[in-house]
Design a protein around this motif. Structure first.
Motif, mmCIF file in Angstrom:
data_model
loop_
_atom_site.group_PDB
_atom_site.id
_atom_site.type_symbol
_atom_site.label_atom_id
_atom_site.label_comp_id
_atom_site.label_asym_id
_atom_site.label_seq_id
_atom_site.Cartn_x
_atom_site.Cartn_y
_atom_site.Cartn_z
ATOM 1 N N CYS A 271 -23.486 38.951 -56.988
ATOM 2 C CA CYS A 271 -22.821 38.910 -58.292
ATOM 3 C C CYS A 271 -22.559 40.327 -58.811
ATOM 4 C CB CYS A 271 -23.675 38.169 -59.308
ATOM 5 S SG CYS A 271 -23.919 36.420 -58.939
ATOM 6 N N SER A 272 -21.384 40.509 -59.384
ATOM 7 C CA SER A 272 -21.043 41.772 -60.033
ATOM 8 C C SER A 272 -21.292 41.645 -61.528
ATOM 9 C CB SER A 272 -19.581 42.127 -59.777
ATOM 10 O OG SER A 272 -18.737 41.179 -60.413
ATOM 11 N N ARG A 273 -21.182 42.754 -62.237
ATOM 12 C CA ARG A 273 -21.334 42.706 -63.692
ATOM 13 C C ARG A 273 -20.268 41.823 -64.323
ATOM 14 N NH1 ARG A 273 -22.931 48.855 -65.719
ATOM 15 N NH2 ARG A 273 -24.882 49.017 -64.535
ATOM 16 N N SER A 274 -19.058 41.907 -63.815
ATOM 17 C CA SER A 274 -17.995 41.077 -64.375
ATOM 18 C C SER A 274 -18.259 39.595 -64.132
ATOM 19 C CB SER A 274 -16.635 41.487 -63.798
ATOM 20 O OG SER A 274 -16.625 41.338 -62.386
ATOM 21 N N ASP A 275 -18.893 39.268 -63.008
ATOM 22 C CA ASP A 275 -19.243 37.870 -62.742
ATOM 23 C C ASP A 275 -20.193 37.320 -63.799
ATOM 24 O OD1 ASP A 275 -17.752 37.691 -60.362
ATOM 25 O OD2 ASP A 275 -19.410 38.479 -59.167
ATOM 26 N N LEU A 276 -21.041 38.205 -64.353
ATOM 27 C CA LEU A 276 -22.065 37.779 -65.309
ATOM 28 C C LEU A 276 -21.665 38.047 -66.757
ATOM 29 C CD1 LEU A 276 -25.184 39.113 -63.366
ATOM 30 C CD2 LEU A 276 -24.316 36.762 -63.422
ATOM 31 N N ALA A 277 -20.408 38.398 -66.980
ATOM 32 C CA ALA A 277 -19.968 38.748 -68.332
ATOM 33 C C ALA A 277 -20.155 37.594 -69.303
ATOM 34 C CB ALA A 277 -18.507 39.193 -68.311
ATOM 35 N N ASP A 278 -19.906 36.355 -68.856
ATOM 36 C CA ASP A 278 -19.989 35.206 -69.751
ATOM 37 C C ASP A 278 -21.421 34.895 -70.184
ATOM 38 O OD1 ASP A 278 -17.270 34.902 -69.613
ATOM 39 O OD2 ASP A 278 -17.328 33.321 -68.092
ATOM 40 N N THR A 279 -22.398 35.412 -69.445
ATOM 41 C CA THR A 279 -23.804 35.172 -69.813
ATOM 42 C C THR A 279 -24.459 36.421 -70.384
ATOM 43 O OG1 THR A 279 -24.563 35.709 -67.566
ATOM 44 C CG2 THR A 279 -24.038 33.399 -68.030
ATOM 45 N N GLY A 280 -23.647 37.403 -70.746
ATOM 46 C CA GLY A 280 -24.207 38.630 -71.305
ATOM 47 C C GLY A 280 -25.001 39.426 -70.292
ATOM 48 N N GLY A 281 -24.693 39.262 -69.007
ATOM 49 C CA GLY A 281 -25.398 39.990 -67.957
ATOM 50 C C GLY A 281 -26.685 39.330 -67.506
ATOM 51 N N ILE A 282 -27.041 38.208 -68.100
ATOM 52 C CA ILE A 282 -28.290 37.519 -67.728
ATOM 53 C C ILE A 282 -28.021 36.595 -66.546
ATOM 54 C CG2 ILE A 282 -30.039 35.879 -68.495
ATOM 55 C CD1 ILE A 282 -29.765 37.064 -71.287
ATOM 56 N N HIS A 283 -28.714 36.828 -65.458
ATOM 57 C CA HIS A 283 -28.519 36.080 -64.214
ATOM 58 C C HIS A 283 -29.512 34.923 -64.142
ATOM 59 C CE1 HIS A 283 -28.654 35.063 -59.963
ATOM 60 N NE2 HIS A 283 -27.531 35.752 -59.779
ATOM 61 N N ARG A 284 -28.974 33.694 -64.032
ATOM 62 C CA ARG A 284 -29.831 32.527 -63.792
ATOM 63 C C ARG A 284 -29.432 31.803 -62.501
ATOM 64 N NH1 ARG A 284 -33.947 33.021 -64.486
ATOM 65 N NH2 ARG A 284 -34.594 30.866 -64.845
ATOM 66 N N SER A 285 -28.237 32.081 -62.017
ATOM 67 C CA SER A 285 -27.797 31.550 -60.727
ATOM 68 C C SER A 285 -26.629 32.403 -60.258
ATOM 69 C CB SER A 285 -27.376 30.079 -60.837
ATOM 70 O OG SER A 285 -26.276 29.949 -61.711
ATOM 71 N N CYS A 286 -26.418 32.440 -58.963
ATOM 72 C CA CYS A 286 -25.336 33.251 -58.425
ATOM 73 C C CYS A 286 -23.994 32.574 -58.693
ATOM 74 C CB CYS A 286 -25.538 33.474 -56.931
ATOM 75 S SG CYS A 286 -26.886 34.638 -56.570
ATOM 76 N N VAL A 287 -23.087 33.349 -59.297
ATOM 77 C CA VAL A 287 -21.778 32.807 -59.667
ATOM 78 C C VAL A 287 -20.635 33.621 -59.058
ATOM 79 C CG1 VAL A 287 -22.618 31.782 -61.807
ATOM 80 C CG2 VAL A 287 -21.806 34.153 -61.820
ATOM 81 N N GLY A 288 -20.957 34.653 -58.311
ATOM 82 C CA GLY A 288 -19.923 35.503 -57.726
ATOM 83 C C GLY A 288 -19.143 34.777 -56.648
ATOM 84 N N SER A 289 -17.849 35.040 -56.593
ATOM 85 C CA SER A 289 -17.006 34.384 -55.595
ATOM 86 C C SER A 289 -16.861 35.211 -54.320
ATOM 87 C CB SER A 289 -15.608 34.119 -56.186
ATOM 88 O OG SER A 289 -15.032 35.334 -56.646
ATOM 89 N N GLY A 290 -17.165 36.498 -54.397
ATOM 90 C CA GLY A 290 -17.027 37.363 -53.234
ATOM 91 C C GLY A 290 -18.370 37.796 -52.682
ATOM 92 N N THR A 291 -18.305 38.652 -51.669
ATOM 93 C CA THR A 291 -19.522 39.212 -51.087
ATOM 94 C C THR A 291 -19.433 40.730 -51.117
ATOM 95 O OG1 THR A 291 -18.606 39.151 -48.858
ATOM 96 C CG2 THR A 291 -19.878 37.229 -49.578
ATOM 97 N N ARG A 292 -20.574 41.356 -51.160
ATOM 98 C CA ARG A 292 -20.643 42.813 -51.168
ATOM 99 C C ARG A 292 -21.196 43.299 -49.835
ATOM 100 N NH1 ARG A 292 -23.093 44.825 -56.951
ATOM 101 N NH2 ARG A 292 -21.356 44.162 -58.265
ATOM 102 N N PRO A 293 -20.794 44.487 -49.388
ATOM 103 C CA PRO A 293 -21.345 45.018 -48.139
ATOM 104 C C PRO A 293 -22.874 45.124 -48.201
ATOM 105 C CG PRO A 293 -19.444 46.302 -48.851
ATOM 106 C CD PRO A 293 -19.762 45.370 -49.972
ATOM 107 N N VAL A 294 -23.370 45.563 -49.337
ATOM 108 C CA VAL A 294 -24.825 45.646 -49.544
ATOM 109 C C VAL A 294 -25.141 44.895 -50.836
ATOM 110 C CG1 VAL A 294 -26.813 47.147 -49.863
ATOM 111 C CG2 VAL A 294 -24.915 47.906 -48.427
ATOM 112 N N PRO A 295 -25.641 43.686 -50.743
ATOM 113 C CA PRO A 295 -25.933 42.942 -51.967
ATOM 114 C C PRO A 295 -27.124 43.533 -52.707
ATOM 115 C CG PRO A 295 -26.759 41.755 -50.061
ATOM 116 C CD PRO A 295 -25.979 42.926 -49.527
ATOM 117 N N ALA A 296 -27.162 43.269 -53.999
ATOM 118 C CA ALA A 296 -28.353 43.605 -54.765
ATOM 119 C C ALA A 296 -29.471 42.639 -54.377
ATOM 120 C CB ALA A 296 -28.062 43.514 -56.259
#
Length: 307
Positions: free
Chosen positions: A106-131
Motif C-alpha cells: 500500500c502507498s500513502r495515496s492508497d490509505l488516504a481515505d483512512t487518514g493513513g491508518i492501515h487495517r487491511s491492504c487496499v493497494g492495487s499495485g505492487t512495489r519492488p520492495v514492499p514495506a
C-alpha cells in the motif's frame, strides 16, 4: 537479545543527527542524565541515524562534542543505529516468521481515505520492495504508567493501525530500531520528550511480539516558544553554545522546573552537575505538555538547524 540486569538502572539519550543540540535536546539529555545518576545507574548515548536523507553531515560529531562540553559523559561506547541493520533484520525475520508482521504494497495515496491508518491492504499495485508492517489486532488497547504523567492508554488499532517496521525505500522504521536497541543495550528506563509519548504503545506491542522486556517510561515536557510552538520545529531552535556551557545548563535546569538558586553560584560544569544532582527533585518537573523557553539562551553561531 540481552535481558535487562535486575535492579540496575540504565537510561539513555538518543538524538537524531539532523542538527546541533538546541535547548530542547539539551533538556532531554540533562533530564535523562539526572534521573539515571539519581538512581545510581548508567547513562548511555545512542545516535539514531536511521534516515540519511534528513541527516546533516557532521551533526552527530557536533552533538557528541557538545555533550562533552556540557559535562554529560556517557557510560560506555556510543552506539550508532546505522551500523545495526543485522540486529533489526533478525528481529524482522522473527516477526515475519511468526505472522506478527506482514509485507504491504500500500502507498500513502492508497490509505488516504483512512487518514493513513492501515487495517487491511487496499493497494492495487505492487512495489519492488514492499514495506513491512506489524499486524495490530482489532480492539487493541495498550496502557502503561508514565513515571511523570501517570496512566496512559491508546487504542492502537483505531489511532495508529498496522504500523511500518521497514519502509518501502528499504530504510528501517524508528519503532523497530528503538525497541531492538533498548533491549540489546539492557535499557531499563526510557526518558525522552513528550513528542514520543504516543509512540510508546506501539513499542510495547513490539516488545510483546518479540518477547522483550518493557522498560519504564518517563516523558519530559516539550520546550516551546512563547507562542506555543515546539522549539525543535521553530526558527528559535538555534543551537546552544558548547563554548559557554553554564548558561545553557542553567536554562535546561530551569525548564525541568528546578530552582535556579540551587546552582546559581556554580562556576564550572563539574560543580554545577554535582550540585544539580544533589538538589534534583523529579516532582518539580512540569506536569503540563510543555515548558516555556527561558528569555535568554546562549546559542552557537555555527548552525541554525534544529534537531
Amino acid at each position: 537479545m540481552r535481558p535487562a540486569p535486575p535492579n540496575r538502572y540504565r537510561g539513555r539519550f538518543a538524538p537524531s543527527p539532523t542538527g546541533e543540540l538546541h535547548l530542547g535536546s539539551l533538556m532531554a539529555a540533562l533530564g535523562s542524565w539526572l534521573l539515571a545518576r539519581r538512581a545510581g545507574g548508567e547513562w548511555l548515548v545512542r545516535i539514531e541515524d536511521l534516515d540519511p536523507p534528513r541527516e546533516v553531515p557532521g551533526a552527530s560529531d557536533l552533538q557528541l562534542a557538545a555533550l562533552r562540553s556540557f559535562g554529560l559523559q556517557p557510560d560506555g561506547e556510543v552506539v550508532r543505529q546505522g551500523r545495526r541493520g543485522a540486529l533489526y533484520q533478525d528481529a524482522l525475520d522473527r516477526l515475519l516468521a511468526s505472522g506478527a508482521a506482514f509485507r504491504c504494497h500500500c502507498s500513502r495515496s492508497d490509505l488516504a481515505d483512512t487518514g493513513g491508518i492501515h487495517r487491511s491492504c487496499v493497494g492495487s499495485g505492487t512495489r519492488p520492495v514492499p514495506a513491512v508492517r506489524l499486524r495490530v489486532p482489532d480492539r487493541c488497547e495498550v496502557g502503561f504508567v508514565d513515571a511523570l504523567r501517570g496512566r496512559q492508554v491508546q487504542r492502537v488499532d483505531r489511532e495508529v493501525g498496522d504500523f511500518v517496521l521497514r519502509r518501502a525505500d528499504g530504510l528501517w522504521a524508528y519503532q523497530l530500531a528503538v525497541v531492538v536497541d533498548d533491549a540489546d543495550q539492557a535499557v531499563t528506563d526510557v526518558v525522552r520528550g513528550a513528542d514520543l509519548l504516543d509512540s510508546t504503545p506501539r513499542q510495547i506491542l513490539l516488545q510483546r511480539a518479540l518477547a522483550l522486556p518493557t522498560p519504564n517510561y518517563a516523558h519530559l515536557p516539550l520546550v516551546c516558544t512563547p507562542d506555543g510552538r515546539k522549539l525543535s520545529k521553530s526558527g528559535d531552535a538555534v543551537p546552544v553554545d558548547p563554548a559557554d556551557p553554564l548558561p545553557a545548563l542553567r536554562a535546561a535546569w530551569a525548564t525541568l522546573g528546578q530552582p535556579g538558586e540551587a546552582i546559581a553560584s556554580c562556576t564550572d560544569t563539574t560543580t554545577l552537575l554535582q550540585t544539580a544532582l544533589r538538589h534534583f527533585d523529579p516532582d518539580r518537573i512540569p506536569a503540563p505538555e510543555s515548558a516555556s523557553i527561558p528569555a535568554t539562551v546562549p546559542t552557537s553561531p555555527r548552525c541554525t538547524t534544529a534537531l
